[in-house]
Design an enzyme around this catalytic site. Sequence first.
Site, mmCIF file in Angstrom:
data_model
loop_
_atom_site.group_PDB
_atom_site.id
_atom_site.type_symbol
_atom_site.label_atom_id
_atom_site.label_comp_id
_atom_site.label_asym_id
_atom_site.label_seq_id
_atom_site.Cartn_x
_atom_site.Cartn_y
_atom_site.Cartn_z
ATOM 1 N N SER A 11 -13.059 -38.777 42.665
ATOM 2 C CA SER A 11 -14.212 -38.745 43.566
ATOM 3 C C SER A 11 -15.491 -39.196 42.876
ATOM 4 O O SER A 11 -16.502 -39.402 43.541
ATOM 5 C CB SER A 11 -14.471 -37.312 44.028
ATOM 6 O OG SER A 11 -13.415 -36.829 44.781
ATOM 7 N N HIS A 23 -10.177 -44.944 46.257
ATOM 8 C CA HIS A 23 -10.712 -43.626 46.638
ATOM 9 C C HIS A 23 -10.552 -43.387 48.142
ATOM 10 O O HIS A 23 -11.281 -43.970 48.954
ATOM 11 C CB HIS A 23 -12.191 -43.549 46.217
ATOM 12 C CG HIS A 23 -12.819 -42.224 46.512
ATOM 13 N ND1 HIS A 23 -14.145 -42.081 46.851
ATOM 14 C CD2 HIS A 23 -12.304 -40.971 46.516
ATOM 15 C CE1 HIS A 23 -14.409 -40.806 47.050
ATOM 16 N NE2 HIS A 23 -13.315 -40.109 46.857
ATOM 17 N N GLU A 30 -12.638 -46.447 49.474
ATOM 18 C CA GLU A 30 -13.522 -47.165 48.551
ATOM 19 C C GLU A 30 -12.669 -47.805 47.460
ATOM 20 O O GLU A 30 -11.755 -47.163 46.945
ATOM 21 C CB GLU A 30 -14.529 -46.212 47.905
ATOM 22 C CG GLU A 30 -15.580 -45.699 48.865
ATOM 23 C CD GLU A 30 -16.595 -44.784 48.185
ATOM 24 O OE1 GLU A 30 -17.790 -44.947 48.440
ATOM 25 O OE2 GLU A 30 -16.197 -43.898 47.408
ATOM 26 N N ASN A 89 -19.752 -40.321 48.027
ATOM 27 C CA ASN A 89 -20.106 -39.035 47.413
ATOM 28 C C ASN A 89 -21.492 -39.018 46.780
ATOM 29 O O ASN A 89 -22.092 -37.958 46.621
ATOM 30 C CB ASN A 89 -19.043 -38.626 46.388
ATOM 31 C CG ASN A 89 -17.758 -38.203 47.074
ATOM 32 O OD1 ASN A 89 -17.783 -37.773 48.228
ATOM 33 N ND2 ASN A 89 -16.635 -38.342 46.395
#
Length: 293
Positions: free
Chosen positions: A121, A142, A154, A192
């Site tokens: 992450s 991701h 991602e 994130n």
Amino acid sequence: MAQSIRKVGVIGAGQMGSGIAHVCALANFDVKIHDVAADRIKQSLATINGNMARQVSKKLISEEQRQAALQHIKPAASMDDFGDCDLVIESATEKEDIKRKIFTELCPSLRPDAILATNTSSLSITRLAASTDRPEKFIGIHFMNPVPLMELVELIRGIATGDQTFEASKEFVGKLHKTIAVSEDFPAFIVNRILLPMINEAIYTLYEGVGNVEAIDTAMKLGAHHPMGPLELADFIGLDTCLSVMQVLHEGLADSKYRPCPLLVKYVEAGWLGRKTQRGFYDYRGEKPVPTR
Ligand SMILES: CC(=O)CC(=O)SCCNC(=O)CCNC(=O)[C@H](O)C(C)(C)COP(=O)(O)OP(=O)(O)OC[C@H]1O[C@@H](n2cnc3c(N)ncnc32)[C@H](O)[C@@H]1OP(=O)(O)O
Ligand SMILES: NC(=O)C1=CN([C@@H]2O[C@H](COP(=O)(O)OP(=O)(O)OC[C@H]3O[C@@H](n4cnc5c(N)ncnc54)[C@H](OP(=O)(O)O)[C@@H]3O)[C@@H](O)[C@H]2O)C=CC1
């Protein structure tokens, strides 16, 4: 033509590893899934079965598709089982030392041309790649939680990631019917970098007594049209993962605006990690979730 991927390995049979195995199997990839504890793999297969049954009942997939997909997933007892995989996706706990140890054990078992991906992450893809024998074949893929429902993935290249690796990963994600956002390799990437400071701020809002859990979540659900309140979402992600991401942002960008809220630290120290441990900002042990503050 991009390198073809047919057999996929998944390491870490938690909520994300299970979701990744789920979507890969539905897309007809052969999948092997491994975890430190054999029990976890069993649990993961049961979770995948249940989540696919939910998709059948919502008429998103057919019963035949569910049966076929389940046949595609096999447990991997050890790293040696990944020897015939074209791609292995690491999705273990968000701790750099754990991921490095996995790569050290895994790499000797892999084919030289196998691609190694991480579902981290937040951690540096370049730094993780440097701990492997194949930085040019290493990439960040991701996924978002819950994997079967979220449309985005991602893709993050490390400094050494080769074009072939990137193209093959793009093609692979396309076959899962997900949309790609390409991110540069900076702490916590795009989603994130934006989402976790918002969640951390919600926890500060709770810590400073501006509102209680219910008020904060209701405010963001009805006032900003978020599908989940930020504290409900933190519990859903896992408070250990939320804290790790904030620590990476704080250390990696050296800016006090990313300081993890002390209340988040306290919940993690208590082992109240959210849904996965049945307690976080809500207590999930009863019939309905009850706020813990
Ligand atoms: C931390 C990171 O690195 C990156 C991230 O992933 S950040 C997190 C990103 N995700 C989000 O922001 C999710 C925000 N929430 C949402 O979009 C929606 O609430 C949602 C899509 C999760 C649920 O949508 P919904 O239509 O209300 O789903 P619903 O059918 O009611 O099901 C909700 C439940 O099933 C899960 N779920 C539903 N279908 C599922 C499936 N096929 N597979 C797995 N889980 C599933 C939900 O999480 C939830 O769990 P419980 O039933 O066990 O409580
Ligand atoms: N939660 C989220 O919303 C998202 C998480 N991610 C990332 O995905 C990864 C996994 O997260 P998530 O699934 O939520 O976490 P979970 O805690 O649900 O699962 C992690 C799993 O990895 C296992 N594990 C720990 N060490 C090893 C090891 N050495 N070898 C194999 N398995 C190991 C854990 O076992 P045990 O419990 O026994 O330690 C656990 O089963 C993390 O990098 C996280 O940042 C990415 C997107 C979204």
